[in-house]
Design a protein around this motif. Structure first.
Motif, PDB file in Angstrom:
ATOM      1  N   HIS A 318      -3.159  17.625 -50.344  1.00 16.24           N
ATOM      2  CA  HIS A 318      -2.240  16.824 -49.531  1.00 16.24           C
ATOM      3  C   HIS A 318      -1.889  17.613 -48.263  1.00 16.24           C
ATOM      4  O   HIS A 318      -0.751  18.054 -48.081  1.00 16.24           O
ATOM      5  N   PRO A 319      -2.861  17.771 -47.380  1.00 12.82           N
ATOM      6  CA  PRO A 319      -2.627  18.597 -46.173  1.00 12.82           C
ATOM      7  C   PRO A 319      -1.596  18.001 -45.217  1.00 12.82           C
ATOM      8  O   PRO A 319      -1.037  18.728 -44.390  1.00 12.82           O
ATOM      9  N   HIS A 320      -1.344  16.696 -45.299  1.00 13.83           N
ATOM     10  CA  HIS A 320      -0.420  16.061 -44.368  1.00 13.83           C
ATOM     11  C   HIS A 320       1.035  16.204 -44.812  1.00 13.83           C
ATOM     12  O   HIS A 320       1.959  15.796 -44.080  1.00 13.83           O
ATOM     13  N   ILE A 321       1.283  16.779 -45.999  1.00 15.71           N
ATOM     14  CA  ILE A 321       2.639  16.928 -46.525  1.00 15.71           C
ATOM     15  C   ILE A 321       3.158  18.324 -46.229  1.00 15.71           C
ATOM     16  O   ILE A 321       2.449  19.329 -46.425  1.00 15.71           O
ATOM     17  N   LYS A 322       4.401  18.412 -45.772  1.00 14.72           N
ATOM     18  CA  LYS A 322       5.034  19.706 -45.523  1.00 14.72           C
ATOM     19  C   LYS A 322       5.705  20.173 -46.813  1.00 14.72           C
ATOM     20  O   LYS A 322       6.475  19.438 -47.430  1.00 14.72           O
ATOM     21  N   PHE A 323       5.417  21.409 -47.223  1.00 14.23           N
ATOM     22  CA  PHE A 323       5.967  21.954 -48.465  1.00 14.23           C
ATOM     23  C   PHE A 323       6.898  23.112 -48.170  1.00 14.23           C
ATOM     24  O   PHE A 323       6.584  23.992 -47.356  1.00 14.23           O
ATOM     25  N   ASP A 324       8.034  23.149 -48.864  1.00 17.04           N
ATOM     26  CA  ASP A 324       8.912  24.315 -48.898  1.00 17.04           C
ATOM     27  C   ASP A 324       9.020  24.738 -50.356  1.00 17.04           C
ATOM     28  O   ASP A 324       9.534  23.982 -51.199  1.00 17.04           O
ATOM     29  N   ILE A 325       8.522  25.942 -50.681  1.00 19.36           N
ATOM     30  CA  ILE A 325       8.526  26.414 -52.061  1.00 19.36           C
ATOM     31  C   ILE A 325       9.228  27.759 -52.102  1.00 19.36           C
ATOM     32  O   ILE A 325       8.882  28.679 -51.343  1.00 19.36           O
TER      33      ILE A 325
END
Length: 444
Positions: A318-325
Motif C-alpha cells: 500500500h505505497p499510497h498510504i502514509k504510516f506512522d508506527i
C-alpha cells in the motif's frame, strides 16, 4: 423481506385489537352479570321490609291515618305543607332504626345499601284532583341516593267516609260524615348499592388480572418473535452479501486461470505458471477468512522481526498510504504470529477499505497489559453501527455492495481472537474524521 415484516405487524395489531375487544366484551358482560346478581340478592333481602312491623314500632302513618289526612287535605282543612310535615316527622323517627336494620342485612356481605319509599302521586278521585306536586318520602335510610333503582311500585286505592275514620265528636254534619272520599295513591320503593362498582371489581379482579397478563404475554412473545425474525433476516441478508461478494472476488482469478490454462495448453511458459500460482494463492486468501477462527496454531509469541516483516510487507503493498508506527523493539508480545497477523492486518485493511490515507499504528505495554492501537483518517462510522461491526458477515454498506471489498469477517475474527485472550476492544469513531481501535490483552 422488510415489507413482509411490516405486514406481520399490521396483521398482529389487527388481531391483538380484536382480542382486546373480545376480552373487554367478556369482562363487561361479566361485570354486568355480577351487578345483576348483586341487585337480585339485594332486592330479595329488601323485599319484605314493609311487612316488618316491629322495625318501625308503629311510627309510620298507617293507611287509616293517612286516609284521614288525605280527606282533610281534600276538604282544605289542612295544607299540603302540613301533610308533608307529618310524613317528614315519621321519616325522622324511623330513619335510624331502618338504617341499622339494612346495615345488619348487608354489612356481612360488604354492601352499602340505601333504601327509600315515597309517594309519587295522590289523586282525589271525586274531583279528579292531584293533591301533591312533588314526591313525599314515607321512610328512608341515612344518606342520599344518586342512582336509585326501583325495588317495587304499586297503587293503593281507598274509599272511606269521615264516620268510618273517626269516632271523635265533630261539628260536621251527618251528610258530611257519610260522604264517600275516594283516593288513588301511587307509591314506589327504590334502593341503591352505593359501592356496587368496587364490589364487582373485587369479584372480577383475578379475572381482570389474568386477562391483562395473557394480553401482555402475547404482546411480549410477539415482540420477541419479531425481534428474532429481524435478526434472522439480517443474518440472511449478511449471508447473501457475503456470497455475492465472494462471487465478485472469485470472478477475476477464475477468469485469469481460464486464460492461463488455455495459453499453457498451447505452449508451456514459466511466466504463465507463475501467474496461475498467484491466482491460486489469491483464491486461497479470499476463502481463508471463512476458516480463520478454526486455526489451532501453537501459542508461541511472535518475535520482533516477524512483526517488523508483517508491517513492512503491508506498507509495501500500500505505497499510497502514509504510516506512522511507534518504536516497539523492546516490547514483549504475548500472542502468536497467526493471531497478531490476523489482528493487525485486518484492522489496517479495514481502515484502508473505508477511505483512510493515513494510518497511525501503536504497539505498547502498560504493566501487565499489551496494547494495540490503530487510528485512521477514514470516513468513520455512525454510532449506531459500532455495536454491529464485530458480527459475522456484517459490513457497513455504501451505495453499492461491492464498494467495500471483503466478506464481513475481518473484525469478527479480530474480536474472536481478542476474546480468546480475555482482552477487550474499544472503538471510537466520528463521521468524516476517522476511527480508532484500541485493543488491550492481559499477560503475565
Amino acid at each position: 423481506m422488510e415489507l413482509k415484516s411490516k405486514n406481520y405487524i399490521y396483521f398482529f395489531t389487527i388481531l391483538f385489537v380484536i382480542l382486546i375487544g373480545i376480552q373487554s366484551y367478556l369482562l363487561l358482560n361479566s361485570f354486568q352479570l355480577k351487578k345483576r346478581e348483586i341487585y337480585s340478592l339485594t332486592k330479595e333481602k329488601l323485599g319484605k321490609i314493609d311487612e316488618t312491623d316491629a322495625l318501625f314500632d308503629n311510627d309510620l302513618l298507617n293507611n287509616q291515618d293517612a286516609t284521614s289526612y288525605y280527606i282533610q287535605l281534600a276538604q282544605k282543612k289542612i295544607t299540603l305543607a302540613t301533610l308533608e310535615s307529618s310524613y317528614a316527622d315519621k321519616v325522622n323517627k324511623t330513619e335510624k332504626a331502618l338504617t341499622h336494620y339494612v346495615d345488619s342485612l348487608f354489612s356481612p356481605l360488604g354492601f352499602q345499601v340505601r333504601l327509600q319509599k315515597e309517594i309519587l302521586q295522590i289523586t282525589f278521585q271525586n274531583a279528579q284532583e292531584k293533591l301533591i306536586k312533588k314526591p313525599i318520602i314515607v321512610y328512608k335510610t341515612s344518606g342520599e341516593m344518586t342512582h336509585p333503582l326501583e325495588l317495587s311500585s304499586g297503587t293503593w286505592s281507598t274509599e272511606k267516609t269521615v264516620k268510618q275514620l273517626t269516632k271523635e265528636q265533630s261539628t260536621i254534619t251527618a251528610e258530611q260524615e257519610d260522604k264517600q272520599y275516594s283516593f288513588l295513591v301511587l307509591r314506589r320503593s327504590t334502593f341503591e348499592v352505593v359501592n356496587i362498582n368496587w364490589i364487582v371489581f373485587k369479584e372480577l379482579a383475578l379475572l381482570l388480572f389474568n386477562s391483562t397478563l395473557i394480553l401482555l404475554a402475547l404482546l411480549f412473545l410477539f415482540y420477541r418473535t419479531y425481534q428474532n425474525l429481524k435478526q434472522q433476516q439480517k443474518k440472511i441478508s449478511q449471508l447473501h452479501d457475503a456470497v455475492d461478494n465472494i462471487s465478485h472476488e472469485l470472478k477475476t482469478p477464475i477468469a485469469t486461470l481460464k486464460v492461463a490454462l488455455k495459453t499453457i495448453q498451447k505452449q508451456p511458459d514459466p511466466t504463465i505458471l507463475a501467474v496461475m500460482e498467484r491466482q491460486v494463492e489469491r483464491l486461497e486468501n479470499t476463502l481463508q477468512p471463512l476458516h480463520e477462527s478454526d486455526k489451532t496454531d501453537a501459542d508461541i509469541p511472535i518475535t520482533f522481526d516477524q512483526v517488523k516483516m508483517i508491517l513492512a510487507d503491508f506498507k509495501l503493498a500500500h505505497p499510497h498510504i502514509k504510516f506512522d508506527i511507534n518504536e516497539f523493539s523492546t516490547i514483549e508480545i504475548p500472542i502468536n504470529e497467526s493471531d497478531f497477523t490476523t489482528i493487525i492486518v485486518n484492522l489496517m485493511n479495514n481502515s484502508i477499505k473505508y477511505g483512510a490515507t493515513h494510518l497511525s499504528v501503536s504497539i505498547s505495554t502498560n504493566k501487565n497489559l499489551f496494547e494495540i492501537q490503530v487510528r485512521d483518517n477514514g470516513i468513520g462510522m455512525a454510532l449506531k453501527e459500532i455495536p454491529h461491526i464485530f458480527e459475522k458477515f456484517y459490513r457497513i454498506q455504501k451505495n453499492n455492495i461491492h464498494d467495500s471489498k471483503g466478506l464481513g469477517l475481518g473484525l469478527y475474527l479480530v474480536n474472536t481472537i481478542v476474546g480468546r485472550h480475555q482482552g477487550k476492544i474499544d472503538v471510537t469513531s466520528k463521521i468524516n474524521i476517522g476511527t480508532t481501535f484500541n485493543i488491550i490483552i492481559p499477560h503475565e
